[in-house]
Design an enzyme around this catalytic site. Structure first.
Site, PDB file in Angstrom:
ATOM      1  N   GLY A  97       0.839  -1.451  -0.057  1.00 13.70           N
ATOM      2  CA  GLY A  97       0.058   0.109  -0.033  1.00 13.70           C
ATOM      3  C   GLY A  97       0.975   1.129  -0.143  1.00 13.70           C
TER       4      GLY A  97
ATOM      5  N   LEU B  23      -6.141  10.306   5.901  1.00 14.30           N
ATOM      6  CA  LEU B  23      -5.387  11.333   5.120  1.00 14.30           C
ATOM      7  C   LEU B  23      -5.495  12.564   6.140  1.00 14.30           C
ATOM      8  CD1 LEU B  23      -6.740  10.802   1.534  1.00 14.30           C
ATOM      9  CD2 LEU B  23      -4.569  10.144   2.303  1.00 14.30           C
TER      10      LEU B  23
ATOM     11  N   HIS C  96       2.644  26.055 -21.323  1.00 10.86           N
ATOM     12  CA  HIS C  96       3.436  25.345 -22.065  1.00 10.86           C
ATOM     13  C   HIS C  96       4.803  25.887 -21.949  1.00 10.86           C
ATOM     14  CE1 HIS C  96       5.022  22.936 -25.330  1.00 10.86           C
ATOM     15  NE2 HIS C  96       5.464  23.987 -25.785  1.00 10.86           N
TER      16      HIS C  96
HETATM   17  P1  FAD Z   1      -2.892  11.977  14.280  1.00 10.05           P
HETATM   18  O1  FAD Z   1      -1.876  12.771  13.341  1.00 10.05           O
HETATM   19  O2  FAD Z   1      -2.667  10.482  14.522  1.00 10.05           O
HETATM   20  O3  FAD Z   1      -2.908  12.595  15.587  1.00 10.05           O
HETATM   21  C1  FAD Z   1      -3.342  12.149  16.590  1.00 10.05           C
HETATM   22  C2  FAD Z   1      -2.992  12.764  18.018  1.00 10.05           C
HETATM   23  O4  FAD Z   1      -3.789  12.296  19.057  1.00 10.05           O
HETATM   24  C3  FAD Z   1      -1.440  12.036  18.331  1.00 10.05           C
HETATM   25  O5  FAD Z   1      -0.423  13.036  18.378  1.00 10.05           O
HETATM   26  C4  FAD Z   1      -1.631  11.293  19.706  1.00 10.05           C
HETATM   27  O6  FAD Z   1      -0.476  11.631  20.439  1.00 10.05           O
HETATM   28  C5  FAD Z   1      -2.904  11.980  20.202  1.00 10.05           C
HETATM   29  N1  FAD Z   1      -3.588  11.309  21.332  1.00 10.05           N
HETATM   30  C6  FAD Z   1      -4.108  10.083  21.123  1.00 10.05           C
HETATM   31  N2  FAD Z   1      -4.778   9.533  22.217  1.00 10.05           N
HETATM   32  C7  FAD Z   1      -4.719  10.545  23.001  1.00 10.05           C
HETATM   33  C8  FAD Z   1      -4.989  10.716  24.306  1.00 10.05           C
HETATM   34  N3  FAD Z   1      -5.764   9.977  25.050  1.00 10.05           N
HETATM   35  N4  FAD Z   1      -4.824  11.896  25.089  1.00 10.05           N
HETATM   36  C9  FAD Z   1      -4.150  12.838  24.559  1.00 10.05           C
HETATM   37  N5  FAD Z   1      -3.648  12.575  23.042  1.00 10.05           N
HETATM   38  C10 FAD Z   1      -3.886  11.534  22.395  1.00 10.05           C
HETATM   39  N6  FAD Z   1      -1.366  11.363   4.815  1.00 10.05           N
HETATM   40  C11 FAD Z   1      -1.575  12.311   4.005  1.00 10.05           C
HETATM   41  O7  FAD Z   1      -2.488  13.045   3.590  1.00 10.05           O
HETATM   42  N7  FAD Z   1      -0.333  12.437   3.467  1.00 10.05           N
HETATM   43  C12 FAD Z   1       0.786  11.864   3.611  1.00 10.05           C
HETATM   44  O8  FAD Z   1       1.784  12.021   2.570  1.00 10.05           O
HETATM   45  C13 FAD Z   1       0.816  11.070   4.599  1.00 10.05           C
HETATM   46  N8  FAD Z   1       2.025  10.327   4.824  1.00 10.05           N
HETATM   47  C14 FAD Z   1       2.121   9.511   5.898  1.00 10.05           C
HETATM   48  C15 FAD Z   1       2.970   8.763   6.074  1.00 10.05           C
HETATM   49  C16 FAD Z   1       3.160   7.603   6.960  1.00 10.05           C
HETATM   50  C17 FAD Z   1       4.474   6.849   7.317  1.00 10.05           C
HETATM   51  C18 FAD Z   1       1.979   7.552   8.041  1.00 10.05           C
HETATM   52  C19 FAD Z   1       2.138   6.656   9.173  1.00 10.05           C
HETATM   53  C20 FAD Z   1       0.959   8.476   7.750  1.00 10.05           C
HETATM   54  C21 FAD Z   1       0.899   9.165   6.611  1.00 10.05           C
HETATM   55  N9  FAD Z   1      -0.437  10.081   6.662  1.00 10.05           N
HETATM   56  C22 FAD Z   1      -0.312  10.940   5.328  1.00 10.05           C
HETATM   57  C23 FAD Z   1      -1.617   9.715   7.204  1.00 10.05           C
HETATM   58  C24 FAD Z   1      -1.774  10.922   8.271  1.00 10.05           C
HETATM   59  O9  FAD Z   1      -0.672  11.190   9.021  1.00 10.05           O
HETATM   60  C25 FAD Z   1      -2.854  10.868   9.206  1.00 10.05           C
HETATM   61  O10 FAD Z   1      -4.174  10.627   8.327  1.00 10.05           O
HETATM   62  C26 FAD Z   1      -3.164  11.885   9.968  1.00 10.05           C
HETATM   63  O11 FAD Z   1      -2.180  12.263  10.852  1.00 10.05           O
HETATM   64  C27 FAD Z   1      -4.475  11.909  10.769  1.00 10.05           C
HETATM   65  O12 FAD Z   1      -4.480  12.932  11.737  1.00 10.05           O
HETATM   66  P2  FAD Z   1      -5.377  13.007  12.941  1.00 10.05           P
HETATM   67  O13 FAD Z   1      -5.397  14.280  13.372  1.00 10.05           O
HETATM   68  O14 FAD Z   1      -6.768  12.227  12.682  1.00 10.05           O
HETATM   69  O15 FAD Z   1      -4.703  12.078  13.937  1.00 10.05           O
HETATM   70  P1  NAD Z   2      -2.839   0.626   2.956  1.00 12.17           P
HETATM   71  O1  NAD Z   2      -4.298   0.150   3.432  1.00 12.17           O
HETATM   72  O2  NAD Z   2      -2.752   1.614   2.282  1.00 12.17           O
HETATM   73  O3  NAD Z   2      -1.825  -0.823   2.669  1.00 12.17           O
HETATM   74  C1  NAD Z   2      -1.793  -2.009   3.183  1.00 12.17           C
HETATM   75  C2  NAD Z   2      -1.682  -2.791   2.279  1.00 12.17           C
HETATM   76  O4  NAD Z   2      -1.352  -4.151   2.920  1.00 12.17           O
HETATM   77  C3  NAD Z   2      -2.974  -3.256   1.379  1.00 12.17           C
HETATM   78  O5  NAD Z   2      -2.781  -3.359  -0.045  1.00 12.17           O
HETATM   79  C4  NAD Z   2      -3.220  -4.733   1.635  1.00 12.17           C
HETATM   80  O6  NAD Z   2      -3.994  -5.497   0.898  1.00 12.17           O
HETATM   81  C5  NAD Z   2      -1.831  -5.050   2.295  1.00 12.17           C
HETATM   82  N1  NAD Z   2      -2.204  -6.358   3.429  1.00 12.17           N
HETATM   83  C6  NAD Z   2      -2.830  -6.286   4.407  1.00 12.17           C
HETATM   84  N2  NAD Z   2      -2.656  -7.453   5.123  1.00 12.17           N
HETATM   85  C7  NAD Z   2      -1.739  -8.036   4.346  1.00 12.17           C
HETATM   86  C8  NAD Z   2      -1.090  -9.474   4.921  1.00 12.17           C
HETATM   87  N3  NAD Z   2      -1.256 -10.072   5.989  1.00 12.17           N
HETATM   88  N4  NAD Z   2      -0.024  -9.475   3.742  1.00 12.17           N
HETATM   89  C9  NAD Z   2       0.324  -9.101   2.925  1.00 12.17           C
HETATM   90  N5  NAD Z   2      -0.146  -7.788   2.594  1.00 12.17           N
HETATM   91  C10 NAD Z   2      -1.323  -7.392   3.344  1.00 12.17           C
HETATM   92  O7  NAD Z   2      -2.155   0.869   4.524  1.00 12.17           O
HETATM   93  P2  NAD Z   2      -0.660   1.756   4.826  1.00 12.17           P
HETATM   94  O8  NAD Z   2       0.156   1.604   3.526  1.00 12.17           O
HETATM   95  O9  NAD Z   2      -0.444   0.749   6.186  1.00 12.17           O
HETATM   96  O10 NAD Z   2      -1.064   3.027   4.983  1.00 12.17           O
HETATM   97  C11 NAD Z   2      -2.063   3.398   6.280  1.00 12.17           C
HETATM   98  C12 NAD Z   2      -2.894   4.592   6.041  1.00 12.17           C
HETATM   99  O11 NAD Z   2      -1.962   5.539   5.973  1.00 12.17           O
HETATM  100  C13 NAD Z   2      -3.605   4.624   4.674  1.00 12.17           C
HETATM  101  O12 NAD Z   2      -4.812   4.558   4.649  1.00 12.17           O
HETATM  102  C14 NAD Z   2      -3.019   5.720   4.296  1.00 12.17           C
HETATM  103  O13 NAD Z   2      -4.142   6.692   3.470  1.00 12.17           O
HETATM  104  C15 NAD Z   2      -2.295   6.646   4.986  1.00 12.17           C
HETATM  105  N6  NAD Z   2      -1.060   7.049   4.423  1.00 12.17           N
HETATM  106  C16 NAD Z   2      -1.118   8.041   3.321  1.00 12.17           C
HETATM  107  C17 NAD Z   2      -0.019   8.555   2.685  1.00 12.17           C
HETATM  108  C18 NAD Z   2      -0.150   9.384   1.630  1.00 12.17           C
HETATM  109  O14 NAD Z   2      -1.368  10.178   1.521  1.00 12.17           O
HETATM  110  N7  NAD Z   2       0.642   9.571   0.606  1.00 12.17           N
HETATM  111  C19 NAD Z   2       1.015   7.816   2.992  1.00 12.17           C
HETATM  112  C20 NAD Z   2       1.223   6.962   3.930  1.00 12.17           C
HETATM  113  C21 NAD Z   2       0.310   6.501   4.538  1.00 12.17           C
END
Ligand code: FAD
Ligand code: NAD
Length: 456
Positions: A179, A315, A440
């Site tokens: 993914g 996201l 362009h």
């Molecule tokens: P979060 O950002 O997860 O924030 C939740 C916060 O709640 C955390 O800081 C946590 O410490 C706090 N919290 C939890 N429980 C408690 C509690 N009980 N008390 C106090 N604080 C608490 N999305 C994109 O759109 N573009 C990207 O390029 C992208 N790249 C990603 C790359 C990676 C490696 C990962 C893991 C995710 C990525 N995502 C990306 C997904 C994106 O990070 C999340 O969708 C987004 O951060 C969600 O925002 P949120 O505010 O819902 O939660």
């Molecule tokens: P994902 O849902 O994008 O991908 C997970 C993948 O793992 C899927 O293709 C699924 O079929 C596969 N999978 C599940 N179980 C498996 C197994 N047992 N063995 C092999 N394959 C398996 O999830 P992610 O990559 O972990 O990302 C999590 C979330 O974070 C996503 O919802 C994504 O939107 C968000 N995210 C967004 C960005 C971005 O916007 N650029 C970047 C990173 C993460």
């Protein structure tokens, strides 16, 4: 100590901190609480921002390594310094953590570091402090899903968070889950020299993408050297002498893959641990999400939830928009979110970006549609910038021409998707897209060329 607020926001990620700033701007006395060492949530601390910093640095390295000669560049002995790359990433993250502190200070949002837990629907405990809040917004995000037979150990079995702080590039990295996270972080380490093997359970990488796009994307990644196995399931693992032996079932055949480290990226799960939702009679659904109505209200009408902890794409920009909207709803306004126009981007090279419906979704919902395409190979800017493998696929309504979906592979797809997002949000037609003058020479012309092919 008890403190009273109009709005308490639990979580300072993109959903939570945006909600807190908007609520305060609308005149509501607001506190935001986060248990992390710094605000910014997953996105800033261990997600979007650090991953894109490493993608940016590794792409420069890879581009020079692969294309310097053809571009007429001579760079001597090319090398990288992983520790310096990590320091640069940390500097960017730290700059934006400070930015949120400044926004809170300027926006009159109180910030409390600590774990928040509900005592009852209007009281929240954070350490010794009790917060009395008329409205509470849960924005606690999500955490990585673990495979039961190989829990994260930070050394051999790694989560995305571990991957953002590696001290050495593995010789062989297996990515379980083809993914977004697996392909972005797999790309970083492939560019830096790791052999990268992807093990994806479904019959394609990024299973929910448009079929043309995911096929082309898989071909491009394979050409770059990623070894992709689909219909492949990790079933077990043993760790011995600093090596991991991963047992997999690939197209029904049992196989063992020996590697140094495994990134498990099989999705994320809403995070509600330690929140005390049992004290306010809230329950989560089978996916761990907190159910909400269109106004983001949970089963307790003064408690709202947004972002990764509720239904919908995980996201940052979706969480942010929900943050703004929930604050406006609490302040008595009637904002609108267009869930049909939320773009998604994979920040690999080339990038993959899409918005709206896929061809498969149109078929599934019996929507009469037509497809218009164009390839980057016919675009001079794409060819001169090593971006010739990309393409644009537009899906539009067969009868009224309205743009229904846009799917782009290209170096700048993540930026280019905005025009298509606006077109879908504003119900523009493919004809209107075709007759909009594009600059362009630019790769966005491929969008226009695709649209023009639909003109009769
Ligand atoms: P979060 O950002 O997860 O924030 C939740 C916060 O709640 C955390 O800081 C946590 O410490 C706090 N919290 C939890 N429980 C408690 C509690 N009980 N008390 C106090 N604080 C608490 N999305 C994109 O759109 N573009 C990207 O390029 C992208 N790249 C990603 C790359 C990676 C490696 C990962 C893991 C995710 C990525 N995502 C990306 C997904 C994106 O990070 C999340 O969708 C987004 O951060 C969600 O925002 P949120 O505010 O819902 O939660
Ligand atoms: P994902 O849902 O994008 O991908 C997970 C993948 O793992 C899927 O293709 C699924 O079929 C596969 N999978 C599940 N179980 C498996 C197994 N047992 N063995 C092999 N394959 C398996 O999830 P992610 O990559 O972990 O990302 C999590 C979330 O974070 C996503 O919802 C994504 O939107 C968000 N995210 C967004 C960005 C971005 O916007 N650029 C970047 C990173 C993460």
């Amino acid at each position: 100590m008890t403190t009273e607020y109009d709005v308490a926001v639990i979580g300072a990620g993109p959903g939570g901190y945006t909600a807190a700033l908007r609520a305060s701007a609308l005149g509501l006395k607001t506190v935001c609480i986060d248990k992390g060492a710094q605000p910014g949530g997953t996105c800033l601390n261990v997600g979007c921002i650090p991953s894109k910093s490493l993608l940016h640095a590794s792409l420069h390295y890879d581009t020079i390594k692969e294309h310097a000669k053809e571009l007429g560049l001579s760079v001597g002995d090319l090398d990288y310094d992983l520790a310096a790359m990590m320091r640069n990433k940390e500097q960017v993250v730290s700059q934006f953590q400070q930015g949120i502190h400044t926004l809170f200070a300027n926006g009159k949002v109180d910030y409390i570091e600590g774990t928040a837990a509900f005592i009852n629907p209007t009281q929240i405990q954070v350490g010794a402090t009790i917060i009395q809040a008329k409205h509470t917004i849960i924005a606690t995000g999500s955490s990585p899903v673990e495979l039961p037979f190989m829990p994260f150990d930070g050394k051999h079995i790694l989560s995305s968070t571990d991957m953002l702080a590696l001290k050495e590039v593995p010789r062989h990295l297996v990515v379980v889950g083809g993914g977004v996270i697996g392909l972005e972080l797999g790309s970083v380490y492939r560019r830096l020299g790791a052999k990268v093997t992807v093990v994806e359970f479904m019959d394609s990488i990024c299973p929910e993408f448009d079929s043309t796009i995911k096929q082309t994307f898989a071909k491009i990644l394979s050409k770059q050297g990623m070894d992709i196995h689909t219909k492949a399931k990790a079933t077990g693992c043993t760790i011995q002498n600093d090596q991991v032996t991963l047992s997999c079932e690939i197209e029904g055949k049992l196989t063992e893959i020996i590697c140094d480290q495994v990134l498990v990226a099989v999705g994320r799960r809403p995070y509600t641990n330690q929140l005390g939702i049992e004290n306010i009679d809230l329950t989560t659904n089978a996916k761990g999400q907190i159910p909400v109505n269109e106004a983001f209200q949970t089963a307790q009408s003064n408690i709202y939830a947004i972002g990764d902890v509720i239904d919908g794409p995980m996201l940052a920009h979706k969480a942010e928009r929900e943050g703004v909207c929930v604050a406006e709803i609490i302040a008595g306004r009637s904002p609108h979110i267009n869930y049909a126009a939320i773009p998604s981007v994979v920040y690999t090279h080339p990038e993959v970006a899409w918005v709206g419906l896929t061809e498969e979704a149109c078929k599934q919902h019996n929507i009469p549609y037509k497809v218009a395409r164009s390839k980057n190979i016919a675009n001079a800017r794409a060819v001169m910038t090593q971006d010739a493998d990309g393409l644009v696929k537009l899906i539009y309504h067969k009868e009224n021409g309205q743009l229904l979906g846009a799917h782009i592979i290209g170096a700048l797809a993540g930026d280019q998707i905005t025009a298509c997002t606006l077109a879908i949000a504003k119900k523009l037609t493919i004809q209107e897209l075709a007759t909009t003058i594009h600059p362009h020479p630019a790769t966005c012309e491929v969008i226009q060329h695709a649209a023009m092919s639909a003109l009769t």
